[in-house]
Design a protein around this motif. Structure first.
Motif, PDB file in Angstrom:
ATOM      1  N   PRO A  31     -11.528  19.639  59.342  1.00 36.05           N
ATOM      2  CA  PRO A  31     -11.524  19.495  57.878  1.00 36.05           C
ATOM      3  C   PRO A  31     -10.728  20.622  57.231  1.00 36.05           C
ATOM      4  O   PRO A  31     -10.473  21.656  57.858  1.00 36.05           O
ATOM      5  CB  PRO A  31     -13.015  19.576  57.521  1.00 36.05           C
ATOM      6  N   PRO A  32     -10.348  20.454  55.971  1.00 37.96           N
ATOM      7  CA  PRO A  32      -9.611  21.507  55.259  1.00 37.96           C
ATOM      8  C   PRO A  32     -10.387  22.819  55.264  1.00 37.96           C
ATOM      9  O   PRO A  32     -11.620  22.830  55.302  1.00 37.96           O
ATOM     10  CB  PRO A  32      -9.476  20.950  53.841  1.00 37.96           C
ATOM     11  N   SER A  33      -9.637  23.917  55.192  1.00 35.70           N
ATOM     12  CA  SER A  33     -10.273  25.222  55.303  1.00 35.70           C
ATOM     13  C   SER A  33      -9.508  26.259  54.492  1.00 35.70           C
ATOM     14  O   SER A  33      -8.276  26.237  54.447  1.00 35.70           O
ATOM     15  CB  SER A  33     -10.328  25.655  56.777  1.00 35.70           C
ATOM     16  N   PRO A  34     -10.198  27.199  53.852  1.00 38.98           N
ATOM     17  CA  PRO A  34      -9.513  28.316  53.204  1.00 38.98           C
ATOM     18  C   PRO A  34      -8.905  29.242  54.261  1.00 38.98           C
ATOM     19  O   PRO A  34      -9.174  29.107  55.459  1.00 38.98           O
ATOM     20  CB  PRO A  34     -10.622  29.022  52.424  1.00 38.98           C
ATOM     21  N   MET A  35      -8.111  30.186  53.812  1.00 41.43           N
ATOM     22  CA  MET A  35      -7.535  31.170  54.720  1.00 41.43           C
ATOM     23  C   MET A  35      -8.638  32.065  55.264  1.00 41.43           C
ATOM     24  O   MET A  35      -9.453  32.599  54.516  1.00 41.43           O
ATOM     25  CB  MET A  35      -6.502  32.018  53.980  1.00 41.43           C
ATOM     26  N   ALA A  36      -8.681  32.206  56.581  1.00 41.77           N
ATOM     27  CA  ALA A  36      -9.702  33.035  57.229  1.00 41.77           C
ATOM     28  C   ALA A  36      -9.143  34.412  57.553  1.00 41.77           C
ATOM     29  O   ALA A  36      -7.942  34.578  57.781  1.00 41.77           O
ATOM     30  CB  ALA A  36     -10.204  32.353  58.497  1.00 41.77           C
ATOM     31  N   LEU A  37     -10.021  35.390  57.598  1.00 42.84           N
ATOM     32  CA  LEU A  37      -9.648  36.746  57.994  1.00 42.84           C
ATOM     33  C   LEU A  37     -10.049  36.979  59.446  1.00 42.84           C
ATOM     34  O   LEU A  37     -10.976  36.335  59.955  1.00 42.84           O
ATOM     35  CB  LEU A  37     -10.347  37.770  57.100  1.00 42.84           C
ATOM     36  N   PRO A  38      -9.357  37.885  60.130  1.00 43.05           N
ATOM     37  CA  PRO A  38      -9.753  38.201  61.510  1.00 43.05           C
ATOM     38  C   PRO A  38     -11.195  38.706  61.566  1.00 43.05           C
ATOM     39  O   PRO A  38     -11.680  39.362  60.644  1.00 43.05           O
ATOM     40  CB  PRO A  38      -8.762  39.304  61.906  1.00 43.05           C
ATOM     41  N   ILE A  39     -11.851  38.366  62.621  1.00 43.67           N
ATOM     42  CA  ILE A  39     -13.207  38.823  62.941  1.00 43.67           C
ATOM     43  C   ILE A  39     -14.264  38.205  62.025  1.00 43.67           C
ATOM     44  O   ILE A  39     -15.207  37.559  62.491  1.00 43.67           O
ATOM     45  CB  ILE A  39     -13.340  40.361  62.915  1.00 43.67           C
ATOM     46  N   ILE A  40     -14.131  38.385  60.704  1.00 40.76           N
ATOM     47  CA  ILE A  40     -15.199  37.938  59.798  1.00 40.76           C
ATOM     48  C   ILE A  40     -15.008  36.504  59.324  1.00 40.76           C
ATOM     49  O   ILE A  40     -15.914  35.926  58.720  1.00 40.76           O
ATOM     50  CB  ILE A  40     -15.329  38.864  58.573  1.00 40.76           C
ATOM     51  N   GLY A  41     -13.847  35.899  59.594  1.00 37.93           N
ATOM     52  CA  GLY A  41     -13.626  34.520  59.178  1.00 37.93           C
ATOM     53  C   GLY A  41     -13.644  34.377  57.668  1.00 37.93           C
ATOM     54  O   GLY A  41     -12.827  34.970  56.955  1.00 37.93           O
ATOM     55  N   HIS A  42     -14.627  33.616  57.153  1.00 42.53           N
ATOM     56  CA  HIS A  42     -14.742  33.379  55.708  1.00 42.53           C
ATOM     57  C   HIS A  42     -15.965  34.071  55.109  1.00 42.53           C
ATOM     58  O   HIS A  42     -16.353  33.753  53.970  1.00 42.53           O
ATOM     59  CB  HIS A  42     -14.824  31.870  55.436  1.00 42.53           C
ATOM     60  N   LEU A  43     -16.560  34.992  55.829  1.00 39.21           N
ATOM     61  CA  LEU A  43     -17.746  35.672  55.310  1.00 39.21           C
ATOM     62  C   LEU A  43     -17.471  36.364  53.978  1.00 39.21           C
ATOM     63  O   LEU A  43     -18.367  36.505  53.145  1.00 39.21           O
ATOM     64  CB  LEU A  43     -18.284  36.682  56.327  1.00 39.21           C
ATOM     65  N   HIS A  44     -16.226  36.791  53.797  1.00 38.43           N
ATOM     66  CA  HIS A  44     -15.894  37.507  52.555  1.00 38.43           C
ATOM     67  C   HIS A  44     -15.940  36.596  51.331  1.00 38.43           C
ATOM     68  O   HIS A  44     -15.964  37.093  50.191  1.00 38.43           O
ATOM     69  CB  HIS A  44     -14.495  38.131  52.674  1.00 38.43           C
ATOM     70  N   LEU A  45     -15.966  35.287  51.549  1.00 39.87           N
ATOM     71  CA  LEU A  45     -16.000  34.348  50.427  1.00 39.87           C
ATOM     72  C   LEU A  45     -17.418  34.012  49.979  1.00 39.87           C
ATOM     73  O   LEU A  45     -17.610  33.315  48.982  1.00 39.87           O
ATOM     74  CB  LEU A  45     -15.285  33.046  50.809  1.00 39.87           C
ATOM     75  N   LEU A  46     -18.411  34.497  50.714  1.00 32.48           N
ATOM     76  CA  LEU A  46     -19.796  34.121  50.434  1.00 32.48           C
ATOM     77  C   LEU A  46     -20.566  35.270  49.795  1.00 32.48           C
ATOM     78  O   LEU A  46     -20.407  36.428  50.171  1.00 32.48           O
ATOM     79  CB  LEU A  46     -20.504  33.684  51.717  1.00 32.48           C
ATOM     80  N   SER A  47     -21.427  34.909  48.833  1.00 35.65           N
ATOM     81  CA  SER A  47     -22.298  35.870  48.169  1.00 35.65           C
ATOM     82  C   SER A  47     -23.725  35.677  48.677  1.00 35.65           C
ATOM     83  O   SER A  47     -23.952  35.020  49.702  1.00 35.65           O
ATOM     84  CB  SER A  47     -22.230  35.653  46.650  1.00 35.65           C
ATOM     85  N   SER A  48     -24.677  36.186  47.929  1.00 36.20           N
ATOM     86  CA  SER A  48     -26.084  36.007  48.313  1.00 36.20           C
ATOM     87  C   SER A  48     -26.592  34.599  48.009  1.00 36.20           C
ATOM     88  O   SER A  48     -27.713  34.258  48.368  1.00 36.20           O
ATOM     89  CB  SER A  48     -26.962  37.041  47.597  1.00 36.20           C
ATOM     90  N   ASN A  49     -25.772  33.798  47.317  1.00 34.97           N
ATOM     91  CA  ASN A  49     -26.117  32.405  47.034  1.00 34.97           C
ATOM     92  C   ASN A  49     -25.038  31.493  47.617  1.00 34.97           C
ATOM     93  O   ASN A  49     -24.184  30.964  46.880  1.00 34.97           O
ATOM     94  CB  ASN A  49     -26.239  32.176  45.525  1.00 34.97           C
ATOM     95  N   PRO A  50     -25.043  31.280  48.935  1.00 39.28           N
ATOM     96  CA  PRO A  50     -23.954  30.539  49.582  1.00 39.28           C
ATOM     97  C   PRO A  50     -23.823  29.105  49.106  1.00 39.28           C
ATOM     98  O   PRO A  50     -22.725  28.546  49.132  1.00 39.28           O
ATOM     99  CB  PRO A  50     -24.311  30.605  51.069  1.00 39.28           C
ATOM    100  N   HIS A  51     -24.912  28.463  48.654  1.00 40.41           N
ATOM    101  CA  HIS A  51     -24.803  27.080  48.176  1.00 40.41           C
ATOM    102  C   HIS A  51     -23.882  26.996  46.963  1.00 40.41           C
ATOM    103  O   HIS A  51     -23.141  26.020  46.817  1.00 40.41           O
ATOM    104  CB  HIS A  51     -26.196  26.516  47.846  1.00 40.41           C
ATOM    105  N   GLN A  52     -23.916  28.021  46.119  1.00 43.56           N
ATOM    106  CA  GLN A  52     -23.008  28.046  44.974  1.00 43.56           C
ATOM    107  C   GLN A  52     -21.567  28.269  45.422  1.00 43.56           C
ATOM    108  O   GLN A  52     -20.640  27.644  44.898  1.00 43.56           O
ATOM    109  CB  GLN A  52     -23.429  29.135  43.991  1.00 43.56           C
TER     110      GLN A  52
END
Length: 508
Positions: A31-52
């Motif tokens: 499926p489509p995906s945002p740009m990922a970073l090494p090691i952490i992947g997309h963790l940098h895009l998530l806050s304490s409310n991942p559903h939002q």
């Protein structure tokens, strides 16, 4: 020098694994995906409310997206159509829960519980046991007097403070009330019976729920599993050991009581869930042999899952009613017409209160206690034209689906009338309608749905019928900020003075 060599080797391994992973996935249509970073992947895009955060990403990238949480591949489904594909059309491929977290493994005794157990013979046995005995109609009917007693105690506590003009922390009160009901159904104990033990259990349940919902970097970045950067494992072990000690003591006490009763010919008034589990534990001919770890893990499941979810839903409903006085007034009119003011509403009245049912459904739509459904693929599959490899975590964004304007007119408006047609409540919440999934769907749907709905409807009905709510400051409004976690509690508990609405107040 040694540290530098270790660092170089570690970086080399990470780069090598990343190259191999990219080569393997070039042959897959993900499926489509945002740009990922090494090691952490997309963790940098998530806050304490991942559903939002998932909702925002789905608006940009589509109803099904692929993300990497560190080294963990995941897909997120954010529409009813996508949810139906995963949960119905391809259900067999997504019947596992993603249990590979340090907290879940520790608190479930190595996944020996029910909620996180792998799909298979043991899970099938426990599912059947839940639906037929532990959470079935007979058990719920048997414990109706317990729920009635606890509701009366709840009303008395609130009434006493209301008469005295004292403010009540309703978040805490709803949690206490739910915990008392669940504790009595499982262990025949309440906060009025063995206060210290039950208060200690309540604290352990809260701690366990926090660990399960807390972000632990080691669960997502594989090479950090060797370290305990957040001191997560140390604190988790302390909670798990305390939990185990309490459960072991309760089980041993019950086993002694059962032996004494057998010798003297006495019997308990009725079996609670622990008795049912011990019957199977002691039955040499049982279809599936249970051990003590299974029993402890199941008790943990019910205590953690059953204590806060109902309380959270009632508090969100109360918040919406405070902020929507028109809806609250309509609910009170229905209550006065159907129930009157000379007695307290009961469970048997709920079917005659369609507007109340609409309020609960509308609350579950906008504020689902579990904003994300969790699954994991047990095998590779093709869903909506996309390749989904085995061991991919699946998130169904129930929170986003409940706010989808393609299904809901003015989705952010709290309007119970959308569920009522010709005086009857429409749309069931048990997983048959994929644009309303507060309890999940299919094999992994919540087995405690019936109990939760009974508790939520009655508690909310009691609050509407018996009390008016005096909010200090803020123009009589409450904030609607969400708190982070695996469930969806309010960031700030509702604190207000409950003013008795019935005069004279019916006897309790």
């Amino acid at each position: 020098m040694a540290l530098q060599v270790l660092l170089i080797c570690l970086i080399s391994i990470i780069v090598f694994v990343s190259i191999i992973w990219k080569k393997q996935n070039k042959t897959l249509l993900l499926p489509p995906s945002p740009m990922a970073l090494p090691i952490i992947g997309h963790l940098h895009l998530l806050s304490s409310n991942p559903h939002q955060d998932f909702h925002k990403l789905s608006i940009r990238y589509g109803p099904i997206i692929h993300i990497l949480l560190g080294s963990v591949p995941c897909v997120v489904a954010s529409t009813a159509e996508a949810a139906k594909e995963f949960l119905k059309t391809h259900e067999l491929s997504f019947s596992n829960r993603p249990a590979q977290t340090v907290a879940v493994e520790a608190l479930t005794y190595g996944f020996q519980d029910f909620l996180f157990a792998p799909f298979g013979p043991y899970w099938n046995f426990m599912k059947k046991l839940c639906m037929s005995e532990l959470l079935g109609g007979h058990m719920l009917d048997q414990f109706l007097p317990v729920r009635q007693q606890e509701t009366k105690r709840f009303i008395k506590r609130v009434l006493q403070k209301g008469v005295a003009g004292e403010a009540v922390d309703f978040g805490g009160e709803f949690i206490t009330h739910s915990n008392n009901i669940v504790s009595r159904m499982i262990l025949s104990q309440t906060s009025t019976e063995n206060e210290n033990q039950v208060q200690g259990m309540r604290k352990l349940v809260a701690d366990a729920a926090e660990f399960i919902g807390k972000f632990n970097i080691s669960d997502f970045v594989w090479f950090l599993k060797l370290f305990d950067l957040q001191e997560f494992n140390k604190r988790l072990k302390q909670t798990r050991d305390r939990f185990d000690a309490v459960l072991e003591r309760i089980i041993q006490q019950r086993q002694v009581e059962r032996r004494n009763n057998k010798e003297t010919g006495r019997t308990r008034p009725f079996k609670d869930m622990l008795d049912v589990l011990l019957d199977i534990f002691e039955d040499q001919n049982s279809e599936m042999k249970l051990n003590k770890e299974n029993i402890k893990a199941f008790i943990m499941d019910i205590l953690v899952a059953g204590t806060d979810t109902s309380a959270i839903t009632v508090e969100w409903a109360m918040a919406e009613l405070i902020n929507n006085p028109r809806v609250l007034e309509n609910a009170r009119k229905e209550m006065d017409i159907v129930i009157g003011k000379n007695r307290i509403v009961e469970e048997s009245d709920i079917e005659n209160l369609p507007y109340l049912q609409g309020i609960v459904r509308e609350t579950l739509r906008i504020h689902p206690a579990g904003p994300l459904l969790f699954r994991e693929s047990s095998r590779s599959d093709v869903v909506c034209g996309y390749d989904i490899p085995a061991k991919t975590r699946l998130f169904i964004n129930v929170w986003a689906i409940g706010r989808d304007p393609n299904y809901w007119d003015n989705p952010l408006e709290f309007r119970p009338e959308r569920f009522i047609e010709n005086g009857q409540t429409q749309l069931d919440v048990r997983g048959q309608h994929y644009h309303l999934l507060p309890f999940g769907s299919g094999r992994r749907g919540c087995p405690g749905t019936s109990l939760a709905l009974q508790v939520v409807h009655v508690n909310l009905a009691v609050m509407i019928q018996c009390f008016q709510w005096k909010i200090d400051g803020g123009n009589g409004k409450v904030d609607m900020e969400e708190k982070s976690g695996i469930t969806l509690p309010r960031a700030h508990s509702i604190i207000c003075v409950p003013i008795p609405r019935l005069d004279p107040f019916p006897a309790l």
